[in-house]
Design a protein around this motif. Structure first.
Motif, short mmCIF file in Angstrom:
data_model
loop_
_atom_site.label_atom_id
_atom_site.label_comp_id
_atom_site.label_asym_id
_atom_site.label_seq_id
_atom_site.Cartn_x
_atom_site.Cartn_y
_atom_site.Cartn_z
N GLN A 269 0.84 -1.20 0.00
CA GLN A 269 0.00 0.00 0.00
C GLN A 269 0.88 1.24 0.00
O GLN A 269 1.88 1.32 0.72
CB GLN A 269 -0.90 0.01 1.23
CG GLN A 269 -1.90 1.16 1.25
CD GLN A 269 -2.84 1.08 2.45
OE1 GLN A 269 -2.97 0.04 3.09
NE2 GLN A 269 -3.49 2.18 2.77
N GLU B 77 -5.80 -5.72 0.62
CA GLU B 77 -6.13 -5.21 1.95
C GLU B 77 -5.66 -3.77 2.09
O GLU B 77 -4.68 -3.36 1.48
CB GLU B 77 -5.49 -6.07 3.03
CG GLU B 77 -5.96 -7.52 3.03
CD GLU B 77 -5.17 -8.39 3.98
OE1 GLU B 77 -5.79 -9.08 4.80
OE2 GLU B 77 -3.93 -8.39 3.89
N THR C 52 -4.97 -0.55 5.04
CA THR C 52 -4.82 -0.15 6.43
C THR C 52 -5.59 1.14 6.66
O THR C 52 -5.37 2.14 5.99
CB THR C 52 -3.33 0.07 6.79
OG1 THR C 52 -2.59 -1.11 6.51
CG2 THR C 52 -3.18 0.42 8.26
N LEU D 190 -6.20 -3.56 9.56
CA LEU D 190 -6.12 -4.05 8.19
C LEU D 190 -7.51 -4.51 7.75
O LEU D 190 -8.13 -5.37 8.38
CB LEU D 190 -5.13 -5.22 8.12
CG LEU D 190 -4.55 -5.57 6.74
CD1 LEU D 190 -3.79 -4.36 6.17
CD2 LEU D 190 -3.62 -6.77 6.84
N LYS E 242 -9.89 -6.01 4.67
CA LYS E 242 -9.88 -6.69 3.37
C LYS E 242 -10.80 -5.96 2.41
O LYS E 242 -11.94 -5.65 2.72
CB LYS E 242 -10.33 -8.14 3.52
CG LYS E 242 -10.25 -8.92 2.22
CD LYS E 242 -10.58 -10.38 2.45
CE LYS E 242 -10.50 -11.18 1.16
NZ LYS E 242 -10.80 -12.60 1.36
#
Length: 224
Positions: free
Chosen positions: A43, A61, A63, A69, A71
């Motif tokens: 990410q 996923e 954050t 976290l 999905k």
């Protein structure tokens, strides 16, 4: 590299494997393998290449601000990752992509993607179609994630599946564990809310089959 499989991917749909082999012969394109649990992209990492899954699947996923976290979705081969974010001034991976199993992927550097799009009109059209579809899915997902309660998420999911399956009796395409992960909640919380909704007469649940009994009430839930 198996060009027969590559010709089945959305980006190269309609292009014969023999023609693809000739195109790839003059470009800097590689095939990579990733073990289960290995990251294909992080990410906020710069999107400087196009990753096309040719085998296996990854979980995407994100954050959230609290560090949790969440999905977003599972992406199955043959599909690209983050195709919508390859270009632009802030082209960063919006999610981290982790292999759910053994994954094979074709990695195409950004400059080579530009060459492909400039050289072949069909590839350009496929790219634009995929980008538009991806944007539509992302919009639906963001709308879904905006719901605060588990009940609203369940209601939205059941309404969407009812439309797709053209029936008020929905066959769940995900396990309860996968569904809970998709909703960003624990499985016991999901089970408890499904039980509450059943007791209130909103739905009737039997294993992986859920019948919507009061669709108007579910629609009102997601429209609040």
């Amino acid at each position: 590299m198996d060009f027969t499989i590559l010709a089945q991917t959305p980006l190269f749909q309609g292009i014969p494997a023999e023609e693809l082999e000739k195109i790839f012969a003059v470009l800097n394109i590689s095939k990579n393998c990733f073990r289960k649990g290995e990251m294909l992209a992080m990410q906020d990492e710069l999107v400087n290449r196009l990753i096309i899954l040719t085998r296996g699947s990854v979980k995407a996923e994100m954050t959230d601000p609290s560090g949790k976290l969440i999905k977003v979705e599972d992406i199955e081969a043959p599909n690209p990752l983050a195709i919508l974010f390859l270009f632009g001034n802030h082209n960063r991976f919006p999610v981290q992509a982790t292999a759910r199993e053994m994954v094979e992927a074709v990695i195409i550097p950004k400059q080579c993607v530009l060459q492909l799009l400039a050289a072949n009109e069909l590839i350009l059209k496929n790219y634009l179609d995929i980008s538009a579809d991806f944007a539509a899915r992302l919009s639906r997902k963001l709308h879904f994630m905006s719901f605060r309660t588990i009940r609203q998420k369940i209601a939205m999911y059941l309404i969407e599946q009812s439309r797709k399956q053209e029936s008020d009796t929905v066959e769940l395409i995900k396990t309860k564990a996968s569904l809970a992960e998709y909703f960003g909640v624990s499985r016991p919380s999901l089970e408890r809310e499904l039980t509450n909704m059943q007791q209130e007469g909103l739905i009737a649940a039997e294993r992986r089959r859920i019948t919507i009994l009061r669709k108007t009430d579910l629609i009102q839930l997601v429209c609040r």
